[in-house]
Design a protein around this motif. Sequence first.
Motif, PDB file in Angstrom:
ATOM      1  N   PRO A 141       0.844  -1.206   0.000  1.00 38.98           N
ATOM      2  CA  PRO A 141       0.000   0.000   0.000  1.00 38.98           C
ATOM      3  C   PRO A 141       0.876   1.252   0.000  1.00 38.98           C
ATOM      4  O   PRO A 141       1.790   1.381   0.823  1.00 38.98           O
ATOM      5  N   ILE A 142       0.618   2.160  -0.909  1.00 38.48           N
ATOM      6  CA  ILE A 142       1.486   3.330  -1.082  1.00 38.48           C
ATOM      7  C   ILE A 142       1.529   4.180   0.178  1.00 38.48           C
ATOM      8  O   ILE A 142       2.581   4.726   0.540  1.00 38.48           O
ATOM      9  N   ARG A 143       0.396   4.298   0.872  1.00 37.90           N
ATOM     10  CA  ARG A 143       0.386   5.130   2.076  1.00 37.90           C
ATOM     11  C   ARG A 143       1.360   4.589   3.120  1.00 37.90           C
ATOM     12  O   ARG A 143       2.079   5.339   3.783  1.00 37.90           O
ATOM     13  N   HIS A 144       1.402   3.281   3.258  1.00 33.47           N
ATOM     14  CA  HIS A 144       2.323   2.674   4.213  1.00 33.47           C
ATOM     15  C   HIS A 144       3.771   2.784   3.713  1.00 33.47           C
ATOM     16  O   HIS A 144       4.695   3.015   4.499  1.00 33.47           O
ATOM     17  N   LEU A 145       3.966   2.617   2.419  1.00 28.54           N
ATOM     18  CA  LEU A 145       5.294   2.778   1.843  1.00 28.54           C
ATOM     19  C   LEU A 145       5.818   4.192   2.089  1.00 28.54           C
ATOM     20  O   LEU A 145       6.983   4.379   2.491  1.00 28.54           O
ATOM     21  N   ASN A 146       4.978   5.182   1.874  1.00 22.39           N
ATOM     22  CA  ASN A 146       5.403   6.566   2.066  1.00 22.39           C
ATOM     23  C   ASN A 146       5.712   6.879   3.517  1.00 22.39           C
ATOM     24  O   ASN A 146       6.555   7.745   3.806  1.00 22.39           O
ATOM     25  N   TYR A 147       5.046   6.192   4.435  1.00 17.62           N
ATOM     26  CA  TYR A 147       5.373   6.364   5.854  1.00 17.62           C
ATOM     27  C   TYR A 147       6.824   5.932   6.094  1.00 17.62           C
ATOM     28  O   TYR A 147       7.607   6.645   6.735  1.00 17.62           O
ATOM     29  N   TRP A 148       7.187   4.754   5.591  1.00 19.56           N
ATOM     30  CA  TRP A 148       8.555   4.257   5.761  1.00 19.56           C
ATOM     31  C   TRP A 148       9.563   5.184   5.079  1.00 19.56           C
ATOM     32  O   TRP A 148      10.626   5.486   5.640  1.00 19.56           O
ATOM     33  N   ARG A 149       9.237   5.648   3.888  1.00 16.17           N
ATOM     34  CA  ARG A 149      10.169   6.512   3.154  1.00 16.17           C
ATOM     35  C   ARG A 149      10.338   7.868   3.840  1.00 16.17           C
ATOM     36  O   ARG A 149      11.420   8.479   3.775  1.00 16.17           O
ATOM     37  N   LYS A 150       9.294   8.333   4.516  1.00 10.19           N
ATOM     38  CA  LYS A 150       9.383   9.610   5.232  1.00 10.19           C
ATOM     39  C   LYS A 150      10.419   9.529   6.353  1.00 10.19           C
ATOM     40  O   LYS A 150      11.217  10.458   6.547  1.00 10.19           O
ATOM     41  N   TYR A 151      10.413   8.429   7.089  1.00 15.36           N
ATOM     42  CA  TYR A 151      11.321   8.308   8.237  1.00 15.36           C
ATOM     43  C   TYR A 151      12.700   7.775   7.852  1.00 15.36           C
ATOM     44  O   TYR A 151      13.654   7.912   8.611  1.00 15.36           O
ATOM     45  N   LEU A 152      12.799   7.144   6.667  1.00 13.66           N
ATOM     46  CA  LEU A 152      14.085   6.612   6.212  1.00 13.66           C
ATOM     47  C   LEU A 152      14.358   7.122   4.792  1.00 13.66           C
ATOM     48  O   LEU A 152      14.423   6.357   3.837  1.00 13.66           O
ATOM     49  N   PRO A 153      14.530   8.428   4.646  1.00 13.17           N
ATOM     50  CA  PRO A 153      14.627   9.026   3.312  1.00 13.17           C
ATOM     51  C   PRO A 153      15.870   8.602   2.523  1.00 13.17           C
ATOM     52  O   PRO A 153      15.874   8.693   1.292  1.00 13.17           O
ATOM     53  N   ASP A 154      16.907   8.163   3.217  1.00 19.29           N
ATOM     54  CA  ASP A 154      18.151   7.798   2.538  1.00 19.29           C
ATOM     55  C   ASP A 154      18.279   6.296   2.286  1.00 19.29           C
ATOM     56  O   ASP A 154      19.280   5.849   1.706  1.00 19.29           O
ATOM     57  N   ALA A 155      17.288   5.526   2.711  1.00 17.28           N
ATOM     58  CA  ALA A 155      17.356   4.073   2.546  1.00 17.28           C
ATOM     59  C   ALA A 155      16.960   3.668   1.126  1.00 17.28           C
ATOM     60  O   ALA A 155      16.241   4.387   0.432  1.00 17.28           O
ATOM     61  N   MET A 156      17.441   2.504   0.712  1.00 16.56           N
ATOM     62  CA  MET A 156      17.012   1.915  -0.557  1.00 16.56           C
ATOM     63  C   MET A 156      15.731   1.126  -0.306  1.00 16.56           C
ATOM     64  O   MET A 156      15.673   0.309   0.609  1.00 16.56           O
ATOM     65  N   PHE A 157      14.714   1.364  -1.127  1.00 16.11           N
ATOM     66  CA  PHE A 157      13.466   0.611  -1.050  1.00 16.11           C
ATOM     67  C   PHE A 157      13.309  -0.186  -2.342  1.00 16.11           C
ATOM     68  O   PHE A 157      13.485   0.354  -3.435  1.00 16.11           O
ATOM     69  N   VAL A 158      12.973  -1.466  -2.198  1.00 16.65           N
ATOM     70  CA  VAL A 158      12.907  -2.351  -3.350  1.00 16.65           C
ATOM     71  C   VAL A 158      11.609  -3.148  -3.317  1.00 16.65           C
ATOM     72  O   VAL A 158      11.287  -3.799  -2.310  1.00 16.65           O
TER      73      VAL A 158
ATOM     74  N   CYS B  10      11.480 -12.995  -9.413  1.00 16.35           N
ATOM     75  CA  CYS B  10      11.942 -12.922 -10.808  1.00 16.35           C
ATOM     76  C   CYS B  10      12.096 -11.486 -11.283  1.00 16.35           C
ATOM     77  O   CYS B  10      12.743 -11.244 -12.307  1.00 16.35           O
ATOM     78  N   THR B  11      11.512 -10.517 -10.578  1.00 15.85           N
ATOM     79  CA  THR B  11      11.682  -9.110 -10.956  1.00 15.85           C
ATOM     80  C   THR B  11      11.940  -8.268  -9.713  1.00 15.85           C
ATOM     81  O   THR B  11      11.625  -8.662  -8.586  1.00 15.85           O
ATOM     82  N   TYR B  12      12.514  -7.096  -9.938  1.00 19.95           N
ATOM     83  CA  TYR B  12      12.749  -6.158  -8.843  1.00 19.95           C
ATOM     84  C   TYR B  12      12.595  -4.738  -9.365  1.00 19.95           C
ATOM     85  O   TYR B  12      12.810  -4.458 -10.543  1.00 19.95           O
ATOM     86  N   TYR B  13      12.221  -3.831  -8.471  1.00 21.50           N
ATOM     87  CA  TYR B  13      12.127  -2.421  -8.815  1.00 21.50           C
ATOM     88  C   TYR B  13      12.678  -1.617  -7.652  1.00 21.50           C
ATOM     89  O   TYR B  13      12.133  -1.653  -6.538  1.00 21.50           O
ATOM     90  N   ILE B  14      13.790  -0.935  -7.891  1.00 22.47           N
ATOM     91  CA  ILE B  14      14.368  -0.036  -6.889  1.00 22.47           C
ATOM     92  C   ILE B  14      13.667   1.307  -7.019  1.00 22.47           C
ATOM     93  O   ILE B  14      13.718   1.944  -8.081  1.00 22.47           O
ATOM     94  N   LEU B  15      12.992   1.716  -5.971  1.00 22.18           N
ATOM     95  CA  LEU B  15      12.173   2.920  -6.048  1.00 22.18           C
ATOM     96  C   LEU B  15      13.045   4.135  -6.354  1.00 22.18           C
ATOM     97  O   LEU B  15      14.018   4.412  -5.632  1.00 22.18           O
TER      98      LEU B  15
END
Length: 507
Positions: free
Chosen positions: A277-294, A306-311
Amino acid sequence: MKSILDYLEGSAERYPDKTAFADEQSECSFEGLKKTAQLIGTNLAAYHIVRKPVPVMMEKSVQTIGIMMGIVYAGGFYVMLDASHPVHRLKQILETLEAEEMIVSPENMETARKLDFSGKIIGPEELMSGETDRELLKKIRDDQCDVDPLYVLFTSGSTGIPKGVVVSHRSVIDFMEYFTEIFGISSQDVLGNQAPWDFDVSVKDIYAGLKTGATVQIIPKKLFSFPMLLIDFLDERKVTNLTWAVSALCIVSTLNGFSYKVPSALRRIMFSGETMPIRHLNYWRKYLPDAMFVNLYGPTEITCNCTYYILDREFEPGDMLPIGTAFPNEKVFLLDENDRQVTKPGEKGEICVSGTALALGYYKNPQQTQKAFVQNPLNPWYLEPIYRTGDLGVYNSDGEMCFASRKDFQIKHMGHRIELGEIECALERVEELVRGACFFDQKKNKIVCCYQGEIDRKQLSSKLGEFLPDYMIPNIFRKMDSMPITKNGKIDKKALQASYEEQIRLR
């Protein structure tokens, strides 16, 4: 390289005294794990388990990883069993395996006795005596092939009988070589293991650790009920990497866990299993802005992912998150209902996969194997097995592949073909919602929406009308205090439907 034991032995040589695995009570070094596994392997070799399944009913722990690697040293392949599963299901698995031995921890002996297992039940302590026979282990190793099975993971089966996905050493090696390189996992990492070991998300923790010399911290399941204790654990143990099921991440964001503390060492967060869920993803990205999310995608049958997407950009609720690019040495493509390749943006097709990472099929289940693992219809010239995932994908306007829905998640309602996944995507746009899920009541021909959040049914229906045509708006809304979660961390739609049907029956 033809065995994952090369990973363990390589790290034991490079980092002999470094912590390999740690749980709440204990830890082991790479050298210690190797020696323990070799002793266990020597003792298990007496049971002649080469290329045979060995079920293991133990909680995940330092001791358990020694048992798993010991089975591999003895030439067998492990099958992790969860003692909390229904006895009927466990019996079905054992009947499929026809194993002659089963390893059971003392706390699970009572459950094991209910299974009417006709083979020998072995306690882990029985495998820790005597001397290691290196010549015997070498002989077993020399006779191995890289396509020998490493493990079997049982998934749900459409016939009501669990399907055992057989995965070889070669498939894990092929995947792990690229997985660790692409995401930069190294001996400096500390991997926070959330997933149960009978769930393939855990494979990425276990074998990334063994390959690179990273430490695997086994997170106690109970901590996911206490977010502050969970965050303390991640912080105190300097966890750098999370490869978690989506619902595990959502526990932290739902309960606003980072308002208490943000773990200082976290730098990589990977998620899979269901749509994030994007809302939950954005919560994590807000507090960890420098982390890699995949965002990782892929069913058990293709060895983890079989696939990956680095945000690389921002997303808003309701946006479709790409599943991205195929891992090297894997081919991922879409086929339409007539087995023609789909390449145009916006057109849906079934996600199909070919490559070395494909599983060996389903254990003792040729009918289901032949149904899912088939010849590539685009290739009439030579043998090219593909796995048909049963998932529908679509390319967005940027040419990125996205997950759309399950094929069996498509319904016919009011004369329209509807993807329930599209309704769930619209639910994401409703700010007051925490989580939402849909299923179809075929008897009543109604779409049912179960949701968690501070909004009433009438308001929710009205808000969905801003994003969906009338025929796609659910007919029934059920407000939930919490959403049931499967052991693998996904919203349990079967439990939602069963609860709904029970409510109908009692009326």
